[in-house]
Design a protein around this motif. Structure first.
Motif, PDB file in Angstrom:
ATOM      1  N   PHE A 317       0.855  -1.186   0.000  1.00  0.00           N
ATOM      2  CA  PHE A 317       0.000   0.000   0.000  1.00  0.00           C
ATOM      3  C   PHE A 317       0.892   1.237   0.000  1.00  0.00           C
ATOM      4  CE2 PHE A 317      -4.143  -1.694   0.490  1.00  0.00           C
ATOM      5  CZ  PHE A 317      -4.023  -2.847   1.244  1.00  0.00           C
ATOM      6  N   ALA A 318       0.486   2.222  -0.764  1.00  0.00           N
ATOM      7  CA  ALA A 318       1.238   3.479  -0.746  1.00  0.00           C
ATOM      8  C   ALA A 318       1.035   4.163   0.603  1.00  0.00           C
ATOM      9  CB  ALA A 318       0.755   4.389  -1.868  1.00  0.00           C
ATOM     10  N   ARG A 319       2.037   4.875   1.046  1.00  0.00           N
ATOM     11  CA  ARG A 319       1.891   5.625   2.294  1.00  0.00           C
ATOM     12  C   ARG A 319       0.902   6.764   2.119  1.00  0.00           C
ATOM     13  NH1 ARG A 319       7.928   7.185   3.496  1.00  0.00           N
ATOM     14  NH2 ARG A 319       7.786   7.452   1.255  1.00  0.00           N
ATOM     15  N   ARG A 320       0.226   7.101   3.191  1.00  0.00           N
ATOM     16  CA  ARG A 320      -0.669   8.258   3.163  1.00  0.00           C
ATOM     17  C   ARG A 320       0.149   9.513   2.907  1.00  0.00           C
ATOM     18  NH1 ARG A 320      -5.645   5.946   2.704  1.00  0.00           N
ATOM     19  NH2 ARG A 320      -5.941   4.381   4.296  1.00  0.00           N
ATOM     20  N   PHE A 321      -0.447  10.490   2.235  1.00  0.00           N
ATOM     21  CA  PHE A 321       0.320  11.671   1.844  1.00  0.00           C
ATOM     22  C   PHE A 321       0.850  12.431   3.045  1.00  0.00           C
ATOM     23  CE2 PHE A 321      -3.966  13.295   2.380  1.00  0.00           C
ATOM     24  CZ  PHE A 321      -3.777  14.510   3.002  1.00  0.00           C
ATOM     25  N   TRP A 322       0.094  12.370   4.179  1.00  0.00           N
ATOM     26  CA  TRP A 322       0.553  13.118   5.360  1.00  0.00           C
ATOM     27  C   TRP A 322       1.698  12.398   6.080  1.00  0.00           C
ATOM     28  CZ3 TRP A 322      -4.468  11.017   5.193  1.00  0.00           C
ATOM     29  CH2 TRP A 322      -4.658   9.877   5.964  1.00  0.00           C
ATOM     30  N   GLU A 323       1.998  11.138   5.663  1.00  0.00           N
ATOM     31  CA  GLU A 323       3.079  10.406   6.304  1.00  0.00           C
ATOM     32  C   GLU A 323       4.369  10.455   5.508  1.00  0.00           C
ATOM     33  OE1 GLU A 323       1.120   6.880   8.892  1.00  0.00           O
ATOM     34  OE2 GLU A 323       1.252   6.527   6.745  1.00  0.00           O
ATOM     35  N   THR A 324       4.376  11.147   4.363  1.00  0.00           N
ATOM     36  CA  THR A 324       5.537  11.139   3.486  1.00  0.00           C
ATOM     37  C   THR A 324       6.798  11.585   4.198  1.00  0.00           C
ATOM     38  OG1 THR A 324       4.109  11.597   1.596  1.00  0.00           O
ATOM     39  CG2 THR A 324       6.449  12.029   1.316  1.00  0.00           C
ATOM     40  N   GLU A 325       6.706  12.598   5.030  1.00  0.00           N
ATOM     41  CA  GLU A 325       7.888  13.127   5.719  1.00  0.00           C
ATOM     42  C   GLU A 325       7.914  12.744   7.191  1.00  0.00           C
ATOM     43  OE1 GLU A 325      10.371  14.496   4.206  1.00  0.00           O
ATOM     44  OE2 GLU A 325       9.329  14.405   2.294  1.00  0.00           O
ATOM     45  N   SER A 326       7.050  11.789   7.587  1.00  0.00           N
ATOM     46  CA  SER A 326       7.009  11.426   9.002  1.00  0.00           C
ATOM     47  C   SER A 326       8.273  10.675   9.378  1.00  0.00           C
ATOM     48  CB  SER A 326       5.776  10.563   9.293  1.00  0.00           C
ATOM     49  OG  SER A 326       5.880   9.317   8.635  1.00  0.00           O
ATOM     50  N   THR A 327       8.631  10.744  10.659  1.00  0.00           N
ATOM     51  CA  THR A 327       9.826  10.068  11.145  1.00  0.00           C
ATOM     52  C   THR A 327       9.584   9.591  12.559  1.00  0.00           C
ATOM     53  OG1 THR A 327      12.183  10.299  11.634  1.00  0.00           O
ATOM     54  CG2 THR A 327      10.812  12.261  11.911  1.00  0.00           C
ATOM     55  N   LEU A 328      10.312   8.559  12.963  1.00  0.00           N
ATOM     56  CA  LEU A 328      10.212   8.074  14.331  1.00  0.00           C
ATOM     57  C   LEU A 328      10.884   9.029  15.298  1.00  0.00           C
ATOM     58  CD1 LEU A 328      11.052   4.287  13.757  1.00  0.00           C
ATOM     59  CD2 LEU A 328       8.818   5.411  13.709  1.00  0.00           C
ATOM     60  N   GLY A 329      11.800   9.837  14.797  1.00  0.00           N
ATOM     61  CA  GLY A 329      12.547  10.773  15.636  1.00  0.00           C
ATOM     62  C   GLY A 329      14.030  10.482  15.561  1.00  0.00           C
ATOM     63  N   ARG A 330      14.822  11.502  15.300  1.00  0.00           N
ATOM     64  CA  ARG A 330      16.268  11.317  15.113  1.00  0.00           C
ATOM     65  C   ARG A 330      16.945  10.707  16.341  1.00  0.00           C
ATOM     66  NH1 ARG A 330      18.385  14.112  10.745  1.00  0.00           N
ATOM     67  NH2 ARG A 330      16.997  15.642   9.756  1.00  0.00           N
ATOM     68  N   GLU A 331      16.430  11.012  17.505  1.00  0.00           N
ATOM     69  CA  GLU A 331      17.094  10.576  18.731  1.00  0.00           C
ATOM     70  C   GLU A 331      16.692   9.160  19.145  1.00  0.00           C
ATOM     71  OE1 GLU A 331      13.079  11.944  19.842  1.00  0.00           O
ATOM     72  OE2 GLU A 331      14.646  12.630  18.457  1.00  0.00           O
ATOM     73  N   ARG A 332      15.792   8.512  18.394  1.00  0.00           N
ATOM     74  CA  ARG A 332      15.285   7.208  18.793  1.00  0.00           C
ATOM     75  C   ARG A 332      16.026   6.078  18.077  1.00  0.00           C
ATOM     76  NH1 ARG A 332       9.044   9.274  18.827  1.00  0.00           N
ATOM     77  NH2 ARG A 332       8.944   9.828  21.042  1.00  0.00           N
ATOM     78  N   GLU A 333      15.954   4.890  18.681  1.00  0.00           N
ATOM     79  CA  GLU A 333      16.627   3.720  18.127  1.00  0.00           C
ATOM     80  C   GLU A 333      15.639   2.551  18.071  1.00  0.00           C
ATOM     81  OE1 GLU A 333      21.026   1.782  18.583  1.00  0.00           O
ATOM     82  OE2 GLU A 333      19.882   2.051  20.437  1.00  0.00           O
ATOM     83  N   LEU A 334      15.413   2.050  16.869  1.00  0.00           N
ATOM     84  CA  LEU A 334      14.511   0.910  16.655  1.00  0.00           C
ATOM     85  C   LEU A 334      15.357  -0.338  16.425  1.00  0.00           C
ATOM     86  CD1 LEU A 334      11.584  -0.091  16.296  1.00  0.00           C
ATOM     87  CD2 LEU A 334      11.833   0.381  13.843  1.00  0.00           C
ATOM     88  N   LEU A 335      15.170  -1.346  17.264  1.00  0.00           N
ATOM     89  CA  LEU A 335      15.940  -2.587  17.203  1.00  0.00           C
ATOM     90  C   LEU A 335      15.019  -3.698  16.693  1.00  0.00           C
ATOM     91  CD1 LEU A 335      17.561  -2.142  20.728  1.00  0.00           C
ATOM     92  CD2 LEU A 335      18.639  -1.637  18.533  1.00  0.00           C
ATOM     93  N   ILE A 336      15.276  -4.164  15.478  1.00  0.00           N
ATOM     94  CA  ILE A 336      14.394  -5.125  14.828  1.00  0.00           C
ATOM     95  C   ILE A 336      15.035  -6.512  14.836  1.00  0.00           C
ATOM     96  CG2 ILE A 336      13.122  -5.705  12.740  1.00  0.00           C
ATOM     97  CD1 ILE A 336      13.228  -2.773  11.935  1.00  0.00           C
ATOM     98  N   VAL A 337      14.334  -7.481  15.432  1.00  0.00           N
ATOM     99  CA  VAL A 337      14.761  -8.882  15.404  1.00  0.00           C
ATOM    100  C   VAL A 337      13.980  -9.569  14.286  1.00  0.00           C
ATOM    101  CG1 VAL A 337      14.864 -11.061  16.664  1.00  0.00           C
ATOM    102  CG2 VAL A 337      15.258  -8.889  17.863  1.00  0.00           C
ATOM    103  N   VAL A 338      14.697 -10.079  13.283  1.00  0.00           N
ATOM    104  CA  VAL A 338      14.083 -10.682  12.104  1.00  0.00           C
ATOM    105  C   VAL A 338      14.309 -12.190  12.156  1.00  0.00           C
ATOM    106  CG1 VAL A 338      14.031 -10.726   9.590  1.00  0.00           C
ATOM    107  CG2 VAL A 338      14.571  -8.591  10.790  1.00  0.00           C
TER     108      VAL A 338
END
Length: 525
Positions: A317-338
């Protein structure tokens, strides 16, 4: 014992119709044939001549010209039913077929199946509440009058339709019926069919209504049966196995589909390709084999979806137009276990949570019942989570009041991984690569519906290399993406290597990494 009167609508291939009729009547059943009046008269004469000495065959007394989506298909069915009721007084069930249908069980199996429950088999879902119609017209099929065929007279069809819309010439649905919709391939008891025929003679208002609806073969019998038969005596399903592609076209079956068809929980299948002569011959022989046994696995639709989807990578699905420039935040760290073996990742992440105190969420984009806080409704379905993935994870950071968050993801979610790795936040991936035994792959196939408990070993043996290759392919795609902070922890890695990877991934002390690395039975099934 059940005796079936088949109602056959057909319009081509007279030799195939003759073979079909001879096969179905050889076991003591009956058949009433309506051969489209649009077809060549010599073809109809050929069928009549070949079957004239068969007392179990009858022909609709009146042949009409049929068109897809028109009332003519229902009318042709009613003519054939009327003939069958008069010609075959010993018939207990009436089963709708087309010339493209073939049995995928034996006659003795079909008779025993119908004897097991005194019910009607017909798909019937509420026309307005169900999602049976995915695209195109819905209520406009009913509230406007349709006099022309959309496929052959599209100009007139839409001219009449648009004129009625402009002038608001809508009509009411008869007050005492609740319109239903479903497949036209049904199997009804004799009593039910007799009630339907009586209804057609007494309720002229309902007949007038359905004559000008669009695609009435999907609503007429479905509505009337629900109107007259108690719900406890209806099974809202078809006994004919059929599938459609993503483009709405019926899937055709060929010679190599024999084993797959026999494993489905249905009595017949359509569409059998005209070229599948070997398949038709084998199914015909099977139908009159009273000693045949069947292992029902019923994985046909899920297997078809799985195999066709493999050729359509990159869909999302394409992202919503209002989410195009959204971000989790520069200071945050997302740790993904795959990890493909979800129980391994869950065990690993649970230990991370206990040792480090980091907030962790398991397979939030893969499991509907993942434990999530109330985030205003965005978490309620997998579809919403995937569409609003950045907003969802950002809200999780805020809910836990943390700058670091651990989540589990499936290696098949490459588009989601790419999305997060492009974010301004720091994203790290720890891919846990496990060994996949044949026993695990078989269990996986059953869990996701690619195989059933009764799937024969030969089918599983052909399926396993495909599943194993698909899992390897998912891992290769992640490596090919060249994510900046991608680490791989392999099942065969030594303890020291695991400790170093975990320490680097979580940025924790060696002692904490050691405690996590020593997770008891991490890779056990």
């Amino acid at each position: 014992m059940a005796r079936i009167a088949f109602i056959l609508l057909c319009h081509k291939d007279p030799q195939a119709i003759v073979r079909q009729a001879e096969m179905l009547t050889a076991s003591g059943d009956f058949i009433a044939i309506h051969f489209d009046a649009r077809a060549k008269s010599e073809h109809f004469e050929m069928i009549q001549t070949a079957l004239k000495d068969n007392p179990s065959v009858a022909f609709a007394r009146r042949r009409i010209r049929c068109g897809w989506g028109e009332w003519s298909l229902v009318q042709a069915t009613l003519h054939a039913i009327e003939t069958a009721l008069e010609s075959f007084p010993r018939a207990t069930h009436f089963y709708m077929l087309s010339g493209d249908c073939a049995p995928i069980k034996s006659a003795s199996f079909a008779h025993a199946f119908l004897d097991a429950a005194d019910v009607d088999y017909i798909e019937s879902f509420d026309f307005f509440e169900s999602d049976w119609i995915r695209t195109g017209m819905k209520q406009d099929r009913l509230i406007y009058r349709h006099f022309f065929n959309e496929r052959t007279q599209s100009r007139w069809f839409y001219a009449a339709y648009n004129l009625q819309r402009r002038l608001r010439l809508t009509r009411a649905i008869p007050d005492d019926i609740q319109v239903q919709i479903g497949s036209q391939w049904w199997c009804l008891r004799r009593r039910t069919v007799e009630w339907v025929m009586d209804f057609t003679r007494t309720r002229r208002d309902v007949m007038r209504f359905f004559r000008t609806t669009w695609i009435p073969d999907e609503t007429f019998f479905q509505t009337l049966v629900r109107h007259m038969v108690p719900e406890t005596e209806i099974r809202s399903r078809t006994l004919t196995f059929l599938m459609f592609t993503a483009y709405g076209m019926p899937v055709a079956f060929y010679n190599d589909h024999y084993d797959l068809l026999l494993g489905q929980d249905y009595l017949f299948a359509r569409k059998i390709s005209p070229e599948a002569l070997d398949l038709k011959q084998r199914l015909g022989t099977l139908y009159n084999n009273a000693g045949a046994s069947f292992q029902i696995s019923n994985e046909g639709r899920s297997l078809f979806t799985f195999l066709t989807a493999r050729g359509r990578e990159g869909r999302r699905f394409a992202r919503r137009f209002w989410e195009t420039e959204s971000t989790l935040g520069r200071e945050r760290e997302l740790l993904i276990v795959v990890c493909k073996r979800w129980h391994v990742a869950k065990r690993f992440v649970d230990h991370i949570r206990k040792v480090t105190g980091l907030p962790a969420v398991e397979y939030l984009f893969n499991e509907e019942n993942t434990a999530l806080p109330d985030l205003g409704g965005i978490q309620r379905s997998l579809g919403k989570r995937a569409r609003h993935r950045r907003a969802l994870v950002r809200m999780l950071f805020e809910y836990y009041r943390a700058d670091r968050l651990v989540v589990c993801m499936d290696p098949g979610d490459l588009d989601i991984l790419q999305d997060f790795c492009r974010d301004r936040a720091t994203t790290k991936l720890l891919e846990i690569q496990c060994a996949f035994s044949d026993a695990y792959l078989i269990g996986h196939a059953r869990r996701v519906g690619l195989a059933g408990e009764q799937s024969p070993p030969e089918t599983l043996a052909r399926l396993l290399p495909t599943i194993r290759g698909d899992m390897i392919h998912e891992s290769d795609r992640i490596r090919d993406a060249q994510f900046e902070n991608h680490m791989i922890l392999r099942e065969r890695d030594g303890r020291d290597q695991r400790i170093r990877l975990i320490q680097r991934f979580l940025d924790i002390s060696p002692e904490m990494a050691q405690e996590i690395a020593d997770t008891h039975h991490l890779f056990a099934d």
